[in-house]
Design a protein around this motif. Structure first.
Motif, PDB file in Angstrom:
ATOM      1  N   LEU A   1     -17.737   0.411  32.259  1.00 46.39           N
ATOM      2  CA  LEU A   1     -17.815   1.465  31.258  1.00 46.39           C
ATOM      3  C   LEU A   1     -17.063   1.017  30.006  1.00 46.39           C
ATOM      4  N   MET A   2     -17.699   1.182  28.867  1.00 50.27           N
ATOM      5  CA  MET A   2     -17.067   0.880  27.590  1.00 50.27           C
ATOM      6  C   MET A   2     -16.588   2.191  26.970  1.00 50.27           C
ATOM      7  N   VAL A   3     -15.313   2.211  26.564  1.00 50.08           N
ATOM      8  CA  VAL A   3     -14.721   3.403  25.972  1.00 50.08           C
ATOM      9  C   VAL A   3     -14.251   3.068  24.558  1.00 50.08           C
ATOM     10  N   TRP A   4     -14.566   3.953  23.610  1.00 47.26           N
ATOM     11  CA  TRP A   4     -14.199   3.743  22.197  1.00 47.26           C
ATOM     12  C   TRP A   4     -13.327   4.904  21.738  1.00 47.26           C
ATOM     13  N   GLY A   5     -12.277   4.574  20.979  1.00 49.86           N
ATOM     14  CA  GLY A   5     -11.384   5.614  20.470  1.00 49.86           C
ATOM     15  C   GLY A   5     -10.884   5.266  19.087  1.00 49.86           C
ATOM     16  N   CYS A   6     -10.314   6.247  18.394  1.00 46.69           N
ATOM     17  CA  CYS A   6      -9.828   6.005  17.043  1.00 46.69           C
ATOM     18  C   CYS A   6      -8.689   6.966  16.711  1.00 46.69           C
ATOM     19  N   PHE A   7      -7.939   6.625  15.659  1.00 43.24           N
ATOM     20  CA  PHE A   7      -6.917   7.519  15.134  1.00 43.24           C
ATOM     21  C   PHE A   7      -6.705   7.203  13.658  1.00 43.24           C
ATOM     22  N   SER A   8      -6.137   8.136  12.940  1.00 39.45           N
ATOM     23  CA  SER A   8      -5.852   7.956  11.516  1.00 39.45           C
ATOM     24  C   SER A   8      -4.577   8.696  11.173  1.00 39.45           C
ATOM     25  N   TYR A   9      -4.254   8.750   9.906  1.00 43.26           N
ATOM     26  CA  TYR A   9      -3.078   9.484   9.436  1.00 43.26           C
ATOM     27  C   TYR A   9      -3.164  10.956   9.832  1.00 43.26           C
ATOM     28  N   HIS A  10      -4.394  11.484   9.923  1.00 43.54           N
ATOM     29  CA  HIS A  10      -4.608  12.909  10.163  1.00 43.54           C
ATOM     30  C   HIS A  10      -4.611  13.283  11.642  1.00 43.54           C
ATOM     31  N   GLY A  11      -4.614  12.296  12.541  1.00 45.02           N
ATOM     32  CA  GLY A  11      -4.602  12.619  13.963  1.00 45.02           C
ATOM     33  C   GLY A  11      -5.463  11.679  14.784  1.00 45.02           C
ATOM     34  N   VAL A  12      -5.672  12.084  16.047  1.00 47.31           N
ATOM     35  CA  VAL A  12      -6.427  11.268  17.004  1.00 47.31           C
ATOM     36  C   VAL A  12      -7.860  11.749  17.062  1.00 47.31           C
ATOM     37  N   GLY A  13      -8.803  10.807  17.073  1.00 45.51           N
ATOM     38  CA  GLY A  13     -10.208  11.167  17.158  1.00 45.51           C
ATOM     39  C   GLY A  13     -10.663  11.364  18.589  1.00 45.51           C
ATOM     40  N   SER A  14     -11.923  11.694  18.757  1.00 45.40           N
ATOM     41  CA  SER A  14     -12.485  11.914  20.093  1.00 45.40           C
ATOM     42  C   SER A  14     -12.664  10.587  20.821  1.00 45.40           C
ATOM     43  N   LEU A  15     -12.526  10.631  22.148  1.00 40.89           N
ATOM     44  CA  LEU A  15     -12.749   9.458  22.982  1.00 40.89           C
ATOM     45  C   LEU A  15     -14.225   9.413  23.360  1.00 40.89           C
ATOM     46  N   VAL A  16     -14.875   8.308  23.057  1.00 35.86           N
ATOM     47  CA  VAL A  16     -16.317   8.171  23.307  1.00 35.86           C
ATOM     48  C   VAL A  16     -16.535   7.237  24.482  1.00 35.86           C
ATOM     49  N   VAL A  17     -17.225   7.725  25.520  1.00 36.27           N
ATOM     50  CA  VAL A  17     -17.557   6.912  26.688  1.00 36.27           C
ATOM     51  C   VAL A  17     -19.026   6.543  26.593  1.00 36.27           C
ATOM     52  N   LEU A  18     -19.323   5.265  26.490  1.00 33.27           N
ATOM     53  CA  LEU A  18     -20.700   4.788  26.359  1.00 33.27           C
ATOM     54  C   LEU A  18     -21.388   4.810  27.720  1.00 33.27           C
TER      55      LEU A  18
ATOM     56  N   TRP B   1       0.837  -1.207   0.000  1.00 34.31           N
ATOM     57  CA  TRP B   1       0.000   0.000   0.000  1.00 34.31           C
ATOM     58  C   TRP B   1       0.870   1.255   0.000  1.00 34.31           C
ATOM     59  N   THR B   2       0.341   2.296  -0.596  1.00 32.01           N
ATOM     60  CA  THR B   2       1.025   3.591  -0.631  1.00 32.01           C
ATOM     61  C   THR B   2       0.554   4.453   0.535  1.00 32.01           C
ATOM     62  N   ILE B   3       1.267   5.559   0.761  1.00 28.76           N
ATOM     63  CA  ILE B   3       0.871   6.492   1.814  1.00 28.76           C
ATOM     64  C   ILE B   3      -0.528   7.038   1.554  1.00 28.76           C
ATOM     65  N   GLU B   4      -0.853   7.297   0.308  1.00 30.43           N
ATOM     66  CA  GLU B   4      -2.172   7.829  -0.028  1.00 30.43           C
ATOM     67  C   GLU B   4      -3.270   6.849   0.368  1.00 30.43           C
ATOM     68  N   GLN B   5      -3.035   5.565   0.191  1.00 33.85           N
ATOM     69  CA  GLN B   5      -4.040   4.568   0.580  1.00 33.85           C
ATOM     70  C   GLN B   5      -4.199   4.520   2.106  1.00 33.85           C
ATOM     71  N   TRP B   6      -3.087   4.589   2.849  1.00 37.82           N
ATOM     72  CA  TRP B   6      -3.164   4.535   4.307  1.00 37.82           C
ATOM     73  C   TRP B   6      -3.827   5.781   4.887  1.00 37.82           C
ATOM     74  N   ARG B   7      -3.792   6.886   4.170  1.00 41.88           N
ATOM     75  CA  ARG B   7      -4.442   8.099   4.667  1.00 41.88           C
ATOM     76  C   ARG B   7      -5.955   7.931   4.783  1.00 41.88           C
ATOM     77  N   GLY B   8      -6.506   7.003   4.056  1.00 43.05           N
ATOM     78  CA  GLY B   8      -7.951   6.794   4.120  1.00 43.05           C
ATOM     79  C   GLY B   8      -8.387   5.761   5.138  1.00 43.05           C
ATOM     80  N   VAL B   9      -7.479   5.279   5.963  1.00 42.04           N
ATOM     81  CA  VAL B   9      -7.804   4.235   6.943  1.00 42.04           C
ATOM     82  C   VAL B   9      -8.042   4.858   8.317  1.00 42.04           C
ATOM     83  N   LEU B  10      -9.100   4.433   8.988  1.00 46.14           N
ATOM     84  CA  LEU B  10      -9.397   4.852  10.369  1.00 46.14           C
ATOM     85  C   LEU B  10      -9.231   3.640  11.273  1.00 46.14           C
ATOM     86  N   TRP B  11      -8.325   3.761  12.241  1.00 44.31           N
ATOM     87  CA  TRP B  11      -8.082   2.680  13.196  1.00 44.31           C
ATOM     88  C   TRP B  11      -8.906   2.952  14.456  1.00 44.31           C
ATOM     89  N   SER B  12      -9.608   1.945  14.931  1.00 46.48           N
ATOM     90  CA  SER B  12     -10.444   2.135  16.121  1.00 46.48           C
ATOM     91  C   SER B  12     -10.393   0.890  17.001  1.00 46.48           C
TER      92      SER B  12
END
Length: 222
Positions: free
Chosen positions: A195-212, A145-156
């Protein structure tokens, strides 16, 4: 405190030869690697013996070591084979070799001579064979994969947290006493709140932390 320096027969002969050749104590020390004070002691002993005889090698001060190089090699192999083994267990399994070595001495040799230190084992998630195969397959698919392809991935990921104490402590009680007596028990919550906590990050930065909401669970399908 400087440890006693053991000299070989070659060291003693070298000191004697250099002294007879007229070298200074400092020069003898520089050429042989023996400390100046110890060179001075051997030169003094030679003078006391008439200056012609080579002083005999002296035994080092203190008790004779009970652990030989062979013993340390065996202990090293035991530790490499099973890092969780205790000094007491090593002694029991090799009693013929270590019968005259105390557990305390063996522990000291493991620390001082073999340079093994005791640490708490690091927790590591258990990964099944199927999970290993999936991870390897994922890496194989994405390795080009190229950098451009990884930029579209969201890890959670999500994690469940339970707020409760697992420490039960220790109590003294006589044999035959009621082990369910309140004095001998520790309170335990069978189904604690979570408590269940959900988080994510991507090439562009860290997402918000969600507390259910409390006691809410989620999985890959949510």
């Amino acid at each position: 405190m400087v440890r006693y320096q053991m000299l070989s027969r070659d060291d003693i002969v070298a000191i004697s030869s250099l002294h007879k050749a007229g070298h200074s104590t400092r020069a003898i020390s520089d050429q042989t690697g023996v400390r100046v004070r110890q060179v001075q002691r051997y030169v003094r002993r030679m003078a006391e013996m008439g200056g012609n005889k080579i002083p005999a090698k002296r035994k080092p001060p203190g008790n004779t070591r009970k652990t030989s190089l062979r013993t340390l090699r065996v202990v090293h192999l035991e530790l490499e084979r099973n890092p969780r083994v205790s000094a007491r267990k090593i002694r029991e399994d090799n009693f013929g070799l270590l019968s005259n070595v105390s557990v305390r001495t063996l522990s000291r040799r493991i620390h001082d001579d073999l340079q093994y230190l005791s640490y708490a084992a690091r927790p590591k998630p258990v990964v099944s064979v199927a999970q290993q195969e999936k991870r390897l397959a994922f890496c194989d698919r994405m390795k080009d994969w190229t950098i451009e392809q990884w930029r579209g991935v969201l890890w959670s990921d999500e994690s469940r947290f339970i707020v409760t104490s697992s420490s039960q402590g220790r109590v003294y009680r006589r044999p035959g006493s009621d082990h369910l007596d309140p004095r001998y028990t520790a309170p335990a919550v069978r189904f604690p709140d979570s408590l269940m906590v959900w988080g994510c990050f991507s090439y562009h930065g860290v997402g918000s932390l969600v507390v259910l909401p409390k006691n809410t669970t989620m999985n890959q399908g949510n």
